[in-house]
Design a protein around this motif. Structure first.
Motif, PDB file in Angstrom:
ATOM      1  N   TRP A 137     -13.029 -30.779 -44.683  1.00 39.82           N
ATOM      2  CA  TRP A 137     -11.837 -31.599 -44.465  1.00 39.82           C
ATOM      3  C   TRP A 137     -12.174 -33.044 -44.774  1.00 39.82           C
ATOM      4  O   TRP A 137     -13.346 -33.423 -44.796  1.00 39.82           O
ATOM      5  N   SER A 138     -11.117 -33.817 -45.090  1.00 44.86           N
ATOM      6  CA  SER A 138     -11.339 -35.252 -45.310  1.00 44.86           C
ATOM      7  C   SER A 138     -10.256 -35.979 -44.519  1.00 44.86           C
ATOM      8  O   SER A 138      -9.196 -35.406 -44.257  1.00 44.86           O
ATOM      9  N   MET A 139     -10.564 -37.231 -44.124  1.00 39.44           N
ATOM     10  CA  MET A 139      -9.594 -37.941 -43.281  1.00 39.44           C
ATOM     11  C   MET A 139      -9.486 -39.403 -43.686  1.00 39.44           C
ATOM     12  O   MET A 139     -10.498 -40.065 -43.941  1.00 39.44           O
ATOM     13  N   ASP A 140      -8.229 -39.878 -43.748  1.00 39.52           N
ATOM     14  CA  ASP A 140      -7.960 -41.317 -43.892  1.00 39.52           C
ATOM     15  C   ASP A 140      -7.406 -41.770 -42.550  1.00 39.52           C
ATOM     16  O   ASP A 140      -6.674 -41.020 -41.904  1.00 39.52           O
ATOM     17  N   ALA A 141      -7.741 -42.995 -42.140  1.00 40.48           N
ATOM     18  CA  ALA A 141      -7.174 -43.500 -40.875  1.00 40.48           C
ATOM     19  C   ALA A 141      -7.048 -45.010 -40.972  1.00 40.48           C
ATOM     20  O   ALA A 141      -7.814 -45.667 -41.691  1.00 40.48           O
ATOM     21  N   ALA A 142      -6.061 -45.551 -40.220  1.00 42.28           N
ATOM     22  CA  ALA A 142      -5.827 -47.001 -40.236  1.00 42.28           C
ATOM     23  C   ALA A 142      -7.021 -47.717 -39.628  1.00 42.28           C
ATOM     24  O   ALA A 142      -7.479 -48.745 -40.117  1.00 42.28           O
ATOM     25  N   SER A 143      -7.539 -47.166 -38.519  1.00 42.22           N
ATOM     26  CA  SER A 143      -8.714 -47.810 -37.903  1.00 42.22           C
ATOM     27  C   SER A 143      -9.482 -46.782 -37.108  1.00 42.22           C
ATOM     28  O   SER A 143      -8.948 -45.704 -36.810  1.00 42.22           O
ATOM     29  N   ALA A 144     -10.728 -47.090 -36.783  1.00 50.22           N
ATOM     30  CA  ALA A 144     -11.564 -46.138 -36.047  1.00 50.22           C
ATOM     31  C   ALA A 144     -12.508 -46.887 -35.132  1.00 50.22           C
ATOM     32  O   ALA A 144     -13.034 -47.947 -35.488  1.00 50.22           O
ATOM     33  N   ASN A 145     -12.664 -46.325 -33.921  1.00 51.16           N
ATOM     34  CA  ASN A 145     -13.678 -46.855 -32.997  1.00 51.16           C
ATOM     35  C   ASN A 145     -14.704 -45.748 -32.768  1.00 51.16           C
ATOM     36  O   ASN A 145     -14.335 -44.668 -32.305  1.00 51.16           O
ATOM     37  N   TYR A 146     -15.947 -46.007 -33.126  1.00 50.56           N
ATOM     38  CA  TYR A 146     -16.981 -44.977 -32.935  1.00 50.56           C
ATOM     39  C   TYR A 146     -17.629 -45.198 -31.580  1.00 50.56           C
ATOM     40  O   TYR A 146     -18.091 -46.303 -31.287  1.00 50.56           O
ATOM     41  N   LEU A 147     -17.611 -44.154 -30.734  1.00 54.95           N
ATOM     42  CA  LEU A 147     -18.200 -44.270 -29.389  1.00 54.95           C
ATOM     43  C   LEU A 147     -19.447 -43.380 -29.372  1.00 54.95           C
ATOM     44  O   LEU A 147     -19.361 -42.170 -29.117  1.00 54.95           O
ATOM     45  N   GLU A 148     -20.569 -44.002 -29.690  1.00 56.22           N
ATOM     46  CA  GLU A 148     -21.780 -43.207 -29.881  1.00 56.22           C
ATOM     47  C   GLU A 148     -22.149 -42.464 -28.598  1.00 56.22           C
ATOM     48  O   GLU A 148     -22.489 -41.297 -28.613  1.00 56.22           O
ATOM     49  N   SER A 149     -21.961 -43.163 -27.442  1.00 55.87           N
ATOM     50  CA  SER A 149     -22.405 -42.552 -26.185  1.00 55.87           C
ATOM     51  C   SER A 149     -21.641 -41.260 -25.927  1.00 55.87           C
ATOM     52  O   SER A 149     -22.126 -40.333 -25.315  1.00 55.87           O
TER      53      SER A 149
END
Lengths: 168, 192
Positions: B69-81
Protein backbone atom coordinates in the motif's frame (compact mmCIF):
# COMPACT_ATOMS: atom_id res chain seq x y z
CA UNK A 1 -49.63 -39.02 -7.12
CA UNK A 2 -48.88 -35.91 -9.12
CA UNK A 3 -51.10 -33.18 -10.34
CA UNK A 4 -51.18 -30.09 -12.48
CA UNK A 5 -53.25 -27.02 -12.23
CA UNK A 6 -53.48 -24.04 -14.49
CA UNK A 7 -54.39 -20.68 -13.10
CA UNK A 8 -55.32 -17.73 -15.24
CA UNK A 9 -54.12 -14.87 -13.14
CA UNK A 10 -50.65 -16.21 -12.36
CA UNK A 11 -48.28 -14.75 -14.93
CA UNK A 12 -46.41 -12.10 -12.92
CA UNK A 13 -46.85 -8.55 -14.09
CA UNK A 14 -43.94 -7.73 -16.46
CA UNK A 15 -43.65 -4.25 -14.94
CA UNK A 16 -42.53 -5.81 -11.65
CA UNK A 17 -38.99 -6.02 -13.05
CA UNK A 18 -38.76 -2.20 -12.97
CA UNK A 19 -39.19 -2.07 -9.16
CA UNK A 20 -36.18 -2.51 -6.92
CA UNK A 21 -35.94 -5.38 -4.47
CA UNK A 22 -35.77 -4.28 -0.83
CA UNK A 23 -34.20 -6.77 1.57
CA UNK A 24 -33.70 -6.65 5.33
CA UNK A 25 -32.01 -9.22 7.59
CA UNK A 26 -29.85 -9.62 10.68
CA UNK A 27 -26.67 -10.26 8.73
CA UNK A 28 -25.28 -10.69 5.25
CA UNK A 29 -22.33 -12.66 3.91
CA UNK A 30 -21.23 -11.77 0.37
CA UNK A 31 -18.51 -13.64 -1.50
CA UNK A 32 -17.44 -11.98 -4.75
CA UNK A 33 -15.26 -14.94 -5.73
CA UNK A 34 -18.08 -17.47 -5.33
CA UNK A 35 -20.58 -14.85 -6.59
CA UNK A 36 -23.25 -15.14 -3.93
CA UNK A 37 -24.76 -12.98 -1.20
CA UNK A 38 -26.57 -14.68 1.67
CA UNK A 39 -28.95 -12.75 3.94
CA UNK A 40 -29.40 -14.51 7.26
CA UNK A 41 -31.88 -14.10 10.13
CA UNK A 42 -35.46 -12.74 9.84
CA UNK A 43 -35.06 -12.14 6.13
CA UNK A 44 -37.71 -10.14 4.30
CA UNK A 45 -37.47 -9.37 0.59
CA UNK A 46 -40.07 -7.20 -1.11
CA UNK A 47 -40.52 -6.25 -4.77
CA UNK A 48 -43.78 -4.55 -5.58
CA UNK A 49 -46.54 -7.02 -4.56
CA UNK A 50 -44.14 -9.96 -4.11
CA UNK A 51 -42.84 -10.67 -0.60
CA UNK A 52 -40.53 -13.43 0.62
CA UNK A 53 -39.99 -14.16 4.31
CA UNK A 54 -37.44 -16.79 5.38
CA UNK A 55 -34.60 -17.62 7.74
CA UNK A 56 -32.02 -17.33 4.97
CA UNK A 57 -32.04 -15.96 1.44
CA UNK A 58 -29.10 -16.78 -0.78
CA UNK A 59 -28.71 -14.85 -4.04
CA UNK A 60 -26.43 -16.28 -6.71
CA UNK A 61 -25.33 -13.75 -9.26
CA UNK A 62 -23.41 -13.80 -12.47
CA UNK A 63 -20.26 -11.70 -12.48
CA UNK A 64 -19.80 -8.99 -15.13
CA UNK A 65 -17.16 -11.09 -16.96
CA UNK A 66 -19.36 -14.18 -17.30
CA UNK A 67 -22.29 -11.98 -18.27
CA UNK A 68 -20.38 -10.24 -21.06
CA UNK A 69 -19.16 -13.58 -22.46
CA UNK A 70 -22.72 -14.91 -22.37
CA UNK A 71 -24.11 -11.78 -24.02
CA UNK A 72 -21.59 -12.05 -26.87
CA UNK A 73 -22.31 -15.72 -27.54
CA UNK A 74 -26.05 -15.23 -27.30
CA UNK A 75 -26.19 -12.95 -30.42
CA UNK A 76 -29.98 -12.86 -30.45
CA UNK A 77 -30.02 -11.10 -27.11
CA UNK A 78 -28.98 -7.48 -27.65
CA UNK A 79 -28.82 -6.65 -24.00
CA UNK A 80 -26.26 -3.88 -23.77
CA UNK A 81 -23.43 -4.83 -21.41
CA UNK A 82 -24.85 -2.97 -18.46
CA UNK A 83 -21.62 -3.84 -16.62
CA UNK A 84 -23.64 -4.94 -13.61
CA UNK A 85 -23.98 -8.37 -12.12
CA UNK A 86 -27.29 -10.12 -12.75
CA UNK A 87 -29.08 -12.46 -10.39
CA UNK A 88 -29.23 -16.06 -11.59
CA UNK A 89 -30.88 -17.88 -8.76
CA UNK A 90 -32.43 -17.19 -5.36
CA UNK A 91 -32.65 -19.88 -2.70
CA UNK A 92 -34.74 -19.21 0.40
CA UNK A 93 -34.62 -21.69 3.27
CA UNK A 94 -36.23 -22.02 6.69
CA UNK A 95 -39.99 -21.35 7.18
CA UNK A 96 -40.25 -19.80 3.75
CA UNK A 97 -43.40 -17.80 3.03
CA UNK A 98 -43.97 -16.21 -0.35
CA UNK A 99 -46.82 -13.95 -1.39
CA UNK A 100 -47.26 -13.03 -5.03
CA UNK A 101 -50.20 -12.39 -7.31
CA UNK A 102 -53.12 -14.27 -5.70
CA UNK A 103 -50.92 -16.96 -4.14
CA UNK A 104 -49.49 -17.65 -0.72
CA UNK A 105 -46.78 -20.34 -0.90
CA UNK A 106 -45.12 -22.01 2.05
CA UNK A 107 -42.22 -24.49 2.11
CA UNK A 108 -39.02 -25.44 3.86
CA UNK A 109 -37.00 -24.44 0.80
CA UNK A 110 -37.82 -22.38 -2.28
CA UNK A 111 -35.59 -22.12 -5.36
CA UNK A 112 -36.27 -19.42 -7.93
CA UNK A 113 -34.36 -19.31 -11.22
CA UNK A 114 -34.58 -15.98 -12.99
CA UNK A 115 -33.78 -17.27 -16.49
CA UNK A 116 -37.06 -19.24 -16.76
CA UNK A 117 -38.92 -17.62 -13.84
CA UNK A 118 -39.65 -21.01 -12.28
CA UNK A 119 -40.29 -21.34 -8.54
CA UNK A 120 -39.70 -24.76 -6.92
CA UNK A 121 -41.07 -25.33 -3.43
CA UNK A 122 -39.46 -28.27 -1.69
CA UNK A 123 -41.30 -29.92 1.22
CA UNK A 124 -42.32 -32.05 2.79
CA UNK A 125 -45.55 -30.15 3.31
CA UNK A 126 -44.93 -27.54 0.67
CA UNK A 127 -48.20 -25.70 0.28
CA UNK A 128 -49.84 -23.35 -2.16
CA UNK A 129 -52.90 -21.41 -1.04
CA UNK A 130 -54.95 -19.67 -3.67
CA UNK A 131 -57.15 -16.99 -2.20
CA UNK A 132 -60.79 -17.86 -2.48
CA UNK A 133 -60.26 -21.28 -4.06
CA UNK A 134 -58.30 -23.56 -1.73
CA UNK A 135 -54.90 -25.00 -0.97
CA UNK A 136 -52.80 -27.90 -2.17
CA UNK A 137 -49.93 -29.60 -0.36
CA UNK A 138 -47.20 -31.76 -1.91
CA UNK A 139 -43.60 -32.85 -1.43
CA UNK A 140 -42.59 -30.72 -4.37
CA UNK A 141 -44.47 -27.88 -6.08
CA UNK A 142 -43.23 -26.22 -9.27
CA UNK A 143 -44.75 -22.88 -10.29
CA UNK A 144 -44.12 -21.67 -13.85
CA UNK A 145 -44.69 -17.99 -13.45
CA UNK A 146 -44.74 -17.17 -17.15
CA UNK A 147 -47.37 -19.74 -18.12
CA UNK A 148 -49.25 -19.80 -14.82
CA UNK A 149 -48.97 -23.59 -14.60
CA UNK A 150 -48.38 -25.31 -11.21
CA UNK A 151 -47.16 -28.90 -10.88
CA UNK A 152 -47.59 -30.85 -7.63
CA UNK A 153 -45.48 -33.96 -7.04
CA UNK A 154 -45.55 -36.52 -4.21
CA UNK A 155 -48.12 -36.74 -1.42
CA UNK A 156 -50.49 -34.36 -3.18
CA UNK A 157 -53.48 -33.27 -1.12
CA UNK A 158 -55.90 -30.58 -2.07
CA UNK A 159 -58.58 -28.72 -0.15
CA UNK A 160 -60.97 -26.68 -2.34
CA UNK A 161 -63.75 -24.33 -1.40
CA UNK A 162 -66.99 -25.25 -3.13
CA UNK A 163 -68.18 -22.73 -5.74
CA UNK A 164 -71.91 -21.41 -6.00
CA UNK A 165 -73.15 -24.86 -7.02
CA UNK A 166 -71.80 -27.33 -4.47
CA UNK A 167 -71.64 -31.16 -4.85
CA UNK A 168 -75.03 -32.13 -3.31
CA UNK B 1 55.21 59.13 29.53
CA UNK B 2 55.95 56.20 27.19
CA UNK B 3 54.39 53.92 29.80
CA UNK B 4 51.16 55.97 29.79
CA UNK B 5 50.80 55.72 25.98
CA UNK B 6 51.44 51.98 26.10
CA UNK B 7 48.85 51.40 28.82
CA UNK B 8 46.37 53.68 26.96
CA UNK B 9 46.88 51.59 23.78
CA UNK B 10 46.41 48.40 25.78
CA UNK B 11 43.21 49.78 27.30
CA UNK B 12 41.81 50.62 23.82
CA UNK B 13 42.65 47.15 22.49
CA UNK B 14 41.06 45.52 25.51
CA UNK B 15 37.90 47.63 25.23
CA UNK B 16 37.56 46.84 21.53
CA UNK B 17 38.03 43.12 22.22
CA UNK B 18 35.33 43.29 24.87
CA UNK B 19 32.97 45.18 22.54
CA UNK B 20 33.62 42.69 19.71
CA UNK B 21 33.03 39.79 22.03
CA UNK B 22 29.84 41.40 23.32
CA UNK B 23 28.71 42.06 19.76
CA UNK B 24 29.51 38.45 18.83
CA UNK B 25 27.54 37.09 21.77
CA UNK B 26 24.65 39.37 21.01
CA UNK B 27 24.44 38.31 17.34
CA UNK B 28 24.75 34.62 18.19
CA UNK B 29 22.03 35.07 20.75
CA UNK B 30 19.79 36.88 18.25
CA UNK B 31 20.29 34.24 15.54
CA UNK B 32 19.70 31.50 18.07
CA UNK B 33 16.44 33.16 19.15
CA UNK B 34 15.28 33.32 15.53
CA UNK B 35 16.02 29.67 14.97
CA UNK B 36 14.35 28.89 18.25
CA UNK B 37 11.23 30.83 17.25
CA UNK B 38 11.04 29.06 13.94
CA UNK B 39 11.30 25.61 15.41
CA UNK B 40 8.90 26.51 18.20
CA UNK B 41 6.26 27.57 15.66
CA UNK B 42 6.83 24.28 13.93
CA UNK B 43 6.79 22.29 17.13
CA UNK B 44 3.66 24.03 18.43
CA UNK B 45 1.63 21.89 15.99
CA UNK B 46 3.31 18.72 17.28
CA UNK B 47 1.63 16.93 20.12
CA UNK B 48 3.45 15.89 23.24
CA UNK B 49 6.04 13.10 22.90
CA UNK B 50 6.39 13.41 19.11
CA UNK B 51 9.68 12.37 17.67
CA UNK B 52 9.17 13.95 14.26
CA UNK B 53 6.51 15.98 12.45
CA UNK B 54 6.27 16.36 8.68
CA UNK B 55 4.03 18.10 6.19
CA UNK B 56 2.58 16.53 2.99
CA UNK B 57 4.16 13.14 3.24
CA UNK B 58 4.18 9.99 1.09
CA UNK B 59 4.72 6.57 2.63
CA UNK B 60 4.69 3.03 1.20
CA UNK B 61 4.58 -0.48 2.66
CA UNK B 62 6.72 -2.84 0.59
CA UNK B 63 7.16 -6.56 1.14
CA UNK B 64 9.53 -8.73 -0.92
CA UNK B 65 9.85 -5.87 -3.36
CA UNK B 66 6.09 -5.62 -3.85
CA UNK B 67 4.32 -2.41 -2.82
CA UNK B 68 1.33 -3.46 -0.72
CA UNK B 69 0.00 0.00 0.00
CA UNK B 70 1.05 3.61 -0.43
CA UNK B 71 -0.22 6.68 1.41
CA UNK B 72 -0.35 10.44 0.86
CA UNK B 73 -1.23 12.65 3.82
CA UNK B 74 -1.44 16.38 4.56
CA UNK B 75 0.70 16.00 7.68
CA UNK B 76 2.11 13.35 9.98
CA UNK B 77 3.31 13.14 13.56
CA UNK B 78 5.60 10.19 14.25
CA UNK B 79 5.37 8.97 17.86
CA UNK B 80 8.35 6.69 18.22
CA UNK B 81 7.56 5.73 21.81
CA UNK B 82 4.19 4.34 20.73
CA UNK B 83 5.36 2.86 17.42
CA UNK B 84 2.77 4.85 15.54
CA UNK B 85 2.29 7.76 13.23
CA UNK B 86 -0.78 10.00 13.22
CA UNK B 87 -1.82 11.38 9.81
CA UNK B 88 -4.16 14.15 8.76
CA UNK B 89 -6.26 13.63 5.57
CA UNK B 90 -4.62 10.34 4.61
CA UNK B 91 -5.35 8.77 1.20
CA UNK B 92 -4.17 5.14 1.12
CA UNK B 93 -3.98 3.04 -2.05
CA UNK B 94 -3.90 -0.75 -1.63
CA UNK B 95 -2.36 -2.83 -4.42
CA UNK B 96 -4.23 -6.13 -4.41
CA UNK B 97 -3.15 -9.56 -5.58
CA UNK B 98 -5.47 -9.55 -8.60
CA UNK B 99 -3.82 -6.32 -9.81
CA UNK B 100 -6.83 -4.24 -8.79
CA UNK B 101 -6.57 -1.32 -6.38
CA UNK B 102 -8.58 -0.24 -3.36
CA UNK B 103 -8.41 3.35 -2.16
CA UNK B 104 -9.14 4.57 1.34
CA UNK B 105 -9.52 8.18 2.47
CA UNK B 106 -10.48 9.79 5.82
CA UNK B 107 -10.13 12.87 8.00
CA UNK B 108 -7.35 11.31 10.05
CA UNK B 109 -5.55 8.03 10.53
CA UNK B 110 -3.04 6.17 12.65
CA UNK B 111 -0.46 3.72 11.29
CA UNK B 112 1.20 1.28 13.63
CA UNK B 113 4.78 1.34 12.39
CA UNK B 114 5.45 -2.15 13.77
CA UNK B 115 2.41 -4.09 12.48
CA UNK B 116 1.58 -1.64 9.64
CA UNK B 117 -2.06 -1.79 10.72
CA UNK B 118 -4.04 1.31 9.84
CA UNK B 119 -6.96 2.89 11.74
CA UNK B 120 -8.83 5.74 10.08
CA UNK B 121 -11.46 8.09 11.46
CA UNK B 122 -14.03 10.56 10.13
CA UNK B 123 -15.63 10.57 6.62
CA UNK B 124 -14.06 7.24 5.83
CA UNK B 125 -14.48 6.20 2.17
CA UNK B 126 -13.22 2.92 0.75
CA UNK B 127 -13.43 2.32 -3.01
CA UNK B 128 -12.75 -1.05 -4.61
CA UNK B 129 -13.85 -2.20 -8.08
CA UNK B 130 -17.11 -0.31 -8.30
CA UNK B 131 -17.91 -0.74 -4.59
CA UNK B 132 -18.02 2.39 -2.44
CA UNK B 133 -18.03 1.88 1.33
CA UNK B 134 -18.80 4.77 3.71
CA UNK B 135 -18.41 4.74 7.48
CA UNK B 136 -16.97 6.79 10.33
CA UNK B 137 -14.26 4.45 11.60
CA UNK B 138 -12.36 1.70 9.84
CA UNK B 139 -9.55 -0.62 10.87
CA UNK B 140 -7.18 -2.30 8.44
CA UNK B 141 -5.29 -5.36 9.75
CA UNK B 142 -2.25 -5.56 7.53
CA UNK B 143 -1.16 -9.16 8.07
CA UNK B 144 -4.68 -10.52 7.53
CA UNK B 145 -5.48 -7.99 4.73
CA UNK B 146 -8.84 -7.35 6.41
CA UNK B 147 -10.95 -4.19 6.93
CA UNK B 148 -13.39 -4.06 9.81
CA UNK B 149 -15.68 -1.50 11.35
CA UNK B 150 -18.04 -1.64 14.30
CA UNK B 151 -19.86 1.57 13.34
CA UNK B 152 -22.74 2.13 10.90
CA UNK B 153 -21.59 1.34 7.40
CA UNK B 154 -23.09 1.89 3.96
CA UNK B 155 -21.98 0.28 0.73
CA UNK B 156 -23.01 1.37 -2.76
CA UNK B 157 -22.64 -0.12 -6.17
CA UNK B 158 -24.32 0.75 -9.43
CA UNK B 159 -26.95 -1.95 -8.98
CA UNK B 160 -27.41 -2.10 -5.21
CA UNK B 161 -26.93 -0.27 -1.95
CA UNK B 162 -26.74 -1.65 1.54
CA UNK B 163 -26.37 -0.54 5.16
CA UNK B 164 -25.58 -2.35 8.42
CA UNK B 165 -24.27 -1.83 11.95
CA UNK B 166 -20.87 -3.40 11.30
CA UNK B 167 -18.80 -4.84 8.45
CA UNK B 168 -15.81 -7.11 7.92
CA UNK B 169 -14.16 -7.11 4.48
CA UNK B 170 -11.45 -9.63 3.51
CA UNK B 171 -9.41 -8.26 0.59
CA UNK B 172 -7.91 -11.63 -0.32
CA UNK B 173 -10.97 -13.90 -0.24
CA UNK B 174 -13.22 -11.00 -1.35
CA UNK B 175 -15.67 -12.04 1.34
CA UNK B 176 -17.62 -9.34 3.16
CA UNK B 177 -19.79 -9.86 6.25
CA UNK B 178 -22.33 -7.32 7.46
CA UNK B 179 -23.98 -7.63 10.84
CA UNK B 180 -26.93 -5.91 12.54
CA UNK B 181 -29.91 -4.18 10.86
CA UNK B 182 -28.86 -5.19 7.36
CA UNK B 183 -30.96 -3.32 4.78
CA UNK B 184 -30.39 -3.45 1.05
CA UNK B 185 -32.04 -2.53 -2.22
CA UNK B 186 -31.19 -4.39 -5.41
CA UNK B 187 -31.17 -3.57 -9.10
CA UNK B 188 -34.28 -3.10 -11.25
CA UNK B 189 -33.42 -5.66 -13.92
CA UNK B 190 -34.66 -8.64 -11.90
CA UNK B 191 -38.10 -9.76 -10.89
CA UNK B 192 -38.90 -11.99 -7.91
Amino acid sequence: GNGYCQTDSLPAKKGAEKERIHISAQSLVADDNEKYAEFIGNVKAVQGDTTINSESLKIYYEGQAEKQIKDQTDKSKNTPGQGQDSIKKIVATGSVKIKFDEIDAQAHEVIYTTIDRVLILNGPGAKVIKKGSGSTTANKITIYRDSGQIKFEGGVEGVFFPGQRDLN
Amino acid sequence: MKKDIKSKKLKIVLISVIITALFGVLSVFTIYRQVLNKTSSMTSSISEGTTMAMQSIYQTAVKDGVTEWSMDAASANYLESENQAVFQEPVVTFFLKDNTKASLSADSGIIKTDSRDINVFGNVILKNQGYLLKTNKLQYKHDQKVFLTETHVEIFRNDFDLSADSAYFDLNSKKIIFKGNVKGTFGEGISL
